[in-house]
Write a protein that holds these residues in place. Structure first.
Motif, PDB file in Angstrom:
ATOM      1  N   ALA A  31      63.173 -86.143 -12.758  1.00  0.00           N
ATOM      2  CA  ALA A  31      63.564 -87.216 -11.844  1.00  0.00           C
ATOM      3  C   ALA A  31      63.010 -86.981 -10.445  1.00  0.00           C
ATOM      4  N   ILE A  32      63.048 -85.723 -10.001  1.00  0.00           N
ATOM      5  CA  ILE A  32      62.528 -85.393  -8.669  1.00  0.00           C
ATOM      6  C   ILE A  32      61.015 -85.603  -8.631  1.00  0.00           C
ATOM      7  N   SER A  33      60.325 -85.142  -9.675  1.00  0.00           N
ATOM      8  CA  SER A  33      58.876 -85.302  -9.735  1.00  0.00           C
ATOM      9  C   SER A  33      58.489 -86.775  -9.726  1.00  0.00           C
ATOM     10  N   PHE A  34      59.265 -87.580 -10.435  1.00  0.00           N
ATOM     11  CA  PHE A  34      58.983 -89.012 -10.476  1.00  0.00           C
ATOM     12  C   PHE A  34      59.108 -89.631  -9.086  1.00  0.00           C
ATOM     13  N   GLU A  35      60.151 -89.271  -8.378  1.00  0.00           N
ATOM     14  CA  GLU A  35      60.335 -89.822  -7.033  1.00  0.00           C
ATOM     15  C   GLU A  35      59.206 -89.389  -6.103  1.00  0.00           C
ATOM     16  N   LEU A  36      58.758 -88.149  -6.239  1.00  0.00           N
ATOM     17  CA  LEU A  36      57.647 -87.678  -5.413  1.00  0.00           C
ATOM     18  C   LEU A  36      56.357 -88.437  -5.741  1.00  0.00           C
ATOM     19  N   ARG A  37      56.150 -88.713  -7.042  1.00  0.00           N
ATOM     20  CA  ARG A  37      54.959 -89.483  -7.419  1.00  0.00           C
ATOM     21  C   ARG A  37      55.024 -90.886  -6.822  1.00  0.00           C
ATOM     22  N   TRP A  38      56.208 -91.484  -6.844  1.00  0.00           N
ATOM     23  CA  TRP A  38      56.342 -92.801  -6.234  1.00  0.00           C
ATOM     24  C   TRP A  38      56.029 -92.742  -4.731  1.00  0.00           C
ATOM     25  N   PRO A  51      52.759-105.428   2.773  1.00  0.00           N
ATOM     26  CA  PRO A  51      53.901-105.683   3.657  1.00  0.00           C
ATOM     27  C   PRO A  51      55.097-104.805   3.314  1.00  0.00           C
ATOM     28  N   ALA A  52      55.870-104.479   4.315  1.00  0.00           N
ATOM     29  CA  ALA A  52      57.000-103.568   4.121  1.00  0.00           C
ATOM     30  C   ALA A  52      58.013-104.129   3.133  1.00  0.00           C
ATOM     31  N   HIS A  53      58.298-105.453   3.195  1.00  0.00           N
ATOM     32  CA  HIS A  53      59.317-105.992   2.290  1.00  0.00           C
ATOM     33  C   HIS A  53      58.839-105.986   0.842  1.00  0.00           C
ATOM     34  N   THR A  54      57.529-106.074   0.627  1.00  0.00           N
ATOM     35  CA  THR A  54      57.000-105.987  -0.739  1.00  0.00           C
ATOM     36  C   THR A  54      57.098-104.549  -1.253  1.00  0.00           C
ATOM     37  N   VAL A  55      56.778-103.591  -0.399  1.00  0.00           N
ATOM     38  CA  VAL A  55      56.879-102.187  -0.789  1.00  0.00           C
ATOM     39  C   VAL A  55      58.334-101.819  -1.083  1.00  0.00           C
ATOM     40  N   ARG A  56      59.261-102.320  -0.281  1.00  0.00           N
ATOM     41  CA  ARG A  56      60.687-102.019  -0.521  1.00  0.00           C
ATOM     42  C   ARG A  56      61.144-102.611  -1.858  1.00  0.00           C
ATOM     43  N   ALA A  57      60.679-103.805  -2.150  1.00  0.00           N
ATOM     44  CA  ALA A  57      61.056-104.424  -3.431  1.00  0.00           C
ATOM     45  C   ALA A  57      60.533-103.594  -4.600  1.00  0.00           C
ATOM     46  N   LEU A  58      59.304-103.118  -4.490  1.00  0.00           N
ATOM     47  CA  LEU A  58      58.755-102.253  -5.539  1.00  0.00           C
ATOM     48  C   LEU A  58      59.544-100.965  -5.657  1.00  0.00           C
ATOM     49  N   GLU A  59      59.927-100.392  -4.529  1.00  0.00           N
ATOM     50  CA  GLU A  59      60.682 -99.137  -4.562  1.00  0.00           C
ATOM     51  C   GLU A  59      62.001 -99.312  -5.290  1.00  0.00           C
ATOM     52  N   LEU A  63      62.328 -97.097  -8.691  1.00  0.00           N
ATOM     53  CA  LEU A  63      63.330 -96.025  -8.724  1.00  0.00           C
ATOM     54  C   LEU A  63      64.584 -96.451  -9.478  1.00  0.00           C
ATOM     55  N   GLY A  64      64.794 -97.748  -9.631  1.00  0.00           N
ATOM     56  CA  GLY A  64      65.990 -98.230 -10.306  1.00  0.00           C
ATOM     57  C   GLY A  64      65.782 -98.615 -11.753  1.00  0.00           C
ATOM     58  N   HIS A  65      64.574 -98.374 -12.307  1.00  0.00           N
ATOM     59  CA  HIS A  65      64.349 -98.758 -13.698  1.00  0.00           C
ATOM     60  C   HIS A  65      65.185 -97.880 -14.636  1.00  0.00           C
ATOM     61  N   SER A  66      65.474 -98.397 -15.810  1.00  0.00           N
ATOM     62  CA  SER A  66      66.272 -97.650 -16.784  1.00  0.00           C
ATOM     63  C   SER A  66      65.409 -96.581 -17.448  1.00  0.00           C
ATOM     64  N   PRO A  67      65.692 -95.303 -17.214  1.00  0.00           N
ATOM     65  CA  PRO A  67      64.843 -94.246 -17.771  1.00  0.00           C
ATOM     66  C   PRO A  67      64.865 -94.244 -19.295  1.00  0.00           C
ATOM     67  N   ARG A  68      63.757 -93.824 -19.861  1.00  0.00           N
ATOM     68  CA  ARG A  68      63.647 -93.670 -21.309  1.00  0.00           C
ATOM     69  C   ARG A  68      63.425 -92.205 -21.638  1.00  0.00           C
ATOM     70  N   GLY A  70      61.467 -89.033 -23.591  1.00  0.00           N
ATOM     71  CA  GLY A  70      60.081 -88.726 -23.919  1.00  0.00           C
ATOM     72  C   GLY A  70      59.126 -89.086 -22.792  1.00  0.00           C
ATOM     73  N   THR A  71      57.852 -89.164 -23.139  1.00  0.00           N
ATOM     74  CA  THR A  71      56.818 -89.480 -22.156  1.00  0.00           C
ATOM     75  C   THR A  71      56.520 -90.975 -22.188  1.00  0.00           C
ATOM     76  N   TYR A  72      56.417 -91.571 -21.022  1.00  0.00           N
ATOM     77  CA  TYR A  72      56.104 -92.991 -20.919  1.00  0.00           C
ATOM     78  C   TYR A  72      55.663 -93.293 -19.494  1.00  0.00           C
ATOM     79  N   GLY A  73      55.202 -94.494 -19.275  1.00  0.00           N
ATOM     80  CA  GLY A  73      54.791 -94.913 -17.949  1.00  0.00           C
ATOM     81  C   GLY A  73      55.393 -96.258 -17.603  1.00  0.00           C
ATOM     82  N   ILE A  74      55.290 -96.627 -16.333  1.00  0.00           N
ATOM     83  CA  ILE A  74      55.699 -97.964 -15.915  1.00  0.00           C
ATOM     84  C   ILE A  74      54.611 -98.551 -15.026  1.00  0.00           C
ATOM     85  N   ALA A  75      54.514 -99.860 -15.063  1.00  0.00           N
ATOM     86  CA  ALA A  75      53.643-100.622 -14.175  1.00  0.00           C
ATOM     87  C   ALA A  75      54.492-101.698 -13.528  1.00  0.00           C
TER      88      ALA A  75
END
Length: 374
Positions: A31-38, A51-59, A63-68, A70-75
């Motif tokens: 979880a920590i590594s994932f946050e650092l990658r983000w 824009p800052a509001h777009t970056v905040r929405a992505l964050e 960071l709020g996606h439901s973890p799965r 094993g190994t996987y990725g998100i876009a």
């Protein structure tokens, strides 16, 4: 490959912030590594002018996606402060990346999903069936199907005075339960658009179920003796059989597309011919060698078919301000916008100029002079 899952990111104008991350949580500090990658990708987006509001929405979405497991990725893709799509990838991306551009950087998401096949899996026994259904871009559907009758469930042992009557009743109930399961299986298969139906479990119950399926679905059945509805059933081997059945269908898709490309004399090949066909919404299936390192660029307008190798061509099409973008981003948008399919191929699978070839929906006089292969 059906690109309809991308429709949400083409339903609104950009510019777009796109991010790809390895979201695996299979280590203690995952979880920590994932946050650092983000954080690293967030810095890239900010440096690119997102824009800052777009970056905040992505964050929030990332960071709020439901973890799965094993190994996987998100876009994830966002514009004007709103995330339009968050996509789970079956494997981590080749590299974490972020981009801010007029179009979403969608090709890595397409390549990461691969050739998806809608499938249904049924594990039958004498009381009903367990069904798992999966459709492109959706989560698994699961259903427990029980027969409408449960008495008697098992045939009696030989020797009883009512042996023949009870055995007949048992077989009748099994058939009815199998009929209920077959009806539910056909309905769910139609809902998910299944291309293959894997049926396992009790041999007799399985055969009764398959026999009562409509002919359309029987032709798509792969049977196996493996599988049990009981807790701790042989799920692993059943998964292997399902994966192989799905892989066979996916390979058939690619082979069929290559065969169609090979026999169509007027098929488009090369960037210029493919772009010309996309302008006419003429492409049925695009064959593409994915090259993430490509620096090829194309010009676009607001509409998916407003795509060209030269800005002046778009001006002739009444596009006032053509914009130059990544070629693969423009191609994917044009395909999704014209309901065309995409097949990713290896470089040695077909002779494609510029790594591109297209099977066409129709041929006219101009097509035969512009696209005809030598």
């Amino acid at each position: 490959m059906d690109l309809s899952f991308l429709q949400p990111i083409y339903a609104r104008p950009g510019p777009w912030a796109s991010v790809y991350l390895d979201a695996s949580r299979n280590t203690e500090d995952g979880a920590i590594s994932f946050e650092l990658r983000w954080r690293g990708q967030r810095e890239q987006l900010e440096a690119a002018g997102a824009p800052a509001h777009t970056v905040r929405a992505l964050e929030r979405a990332v960071l709020g996606h439901s973890p799965r497991t094993g190994t996987y990725g998100i876009a994830a893709f966002a514009a004007d402060g709103e995330v339009a799509l968050l996509q789970y990838l079956p494997a981590p991306p080749r590299v974490d990346l972020a981009a801010y551009a007029p179009l979403p950087h969608a090709m890595p998401a397409v390549a990461g999903r691969g050739e998806e096949v809608a499938w249904l899996r049924v594990v039958a026994d004498r009381t009903g069936a367990s069904v798992d259904g999966v459709h492109s871009g959706s989560l698994a559907r699961r259903a427990q199907i029980r027969g409408s009758e449960s008495y008697p469930i098992r045939r009696v042992k030989p020797g009883g005075w009512a042996q023949s009557r009870f055995q007949r009743e048992a077989v009748t109930v099994w058939k009815r339960n199998a009929g209920d399961s077959a009806a539910a299986t056909a309905e769910l298969a139609g809902t998910v658009g299944a291309e293959v139906v894997v049926v396992g479990g009790d041999p007799q119950a399985r055969r009764m179920l398959v026999d009562q399926l409509p002919a359309y679905w029987r032709s798509r059945v792969v049977e196996t003796d493996i599988g049990s509805r009981a807790p701790g059933g042989d799920r692993g081997h059943l998964d292997d059989i399902t994966i192989q059945a799905v892989a066979d269908i996916a390979e058939r898709h690619t082979t069929d597309a290559l065969d169609r490309y090979g026999v169509q004399q007027e098929a488009a090949t090369g960037l210029t011919a493919v772009v010309d066909a996309l302008q006419r919404a003429q492409v049925d299936t695009l064959l593409l060698v994915d090259d993430p390192s490509s620096t090829a660029r194309l010009w676009i307008g607001p509409e998916p078919t407003q795509i060209a190798t030269d800005a002046n061509r778009l001006r002739q099409m009444a596009v006032a301000d053509p914009v130059q973008v990544r070629a693969d981003a423009a191609l994917v948008r044009a395909l999704a916008g014209t309901d065309a399919d995409l097949v990713l191929v290896d470089p040695d699978e077909a002779p494609l100029d510029d790594g591109l070839g297209a099977v066409l929906r129709y041929v006219d006089a101009s097509t035969s002079t512009v696209h005809q292969r030598p």
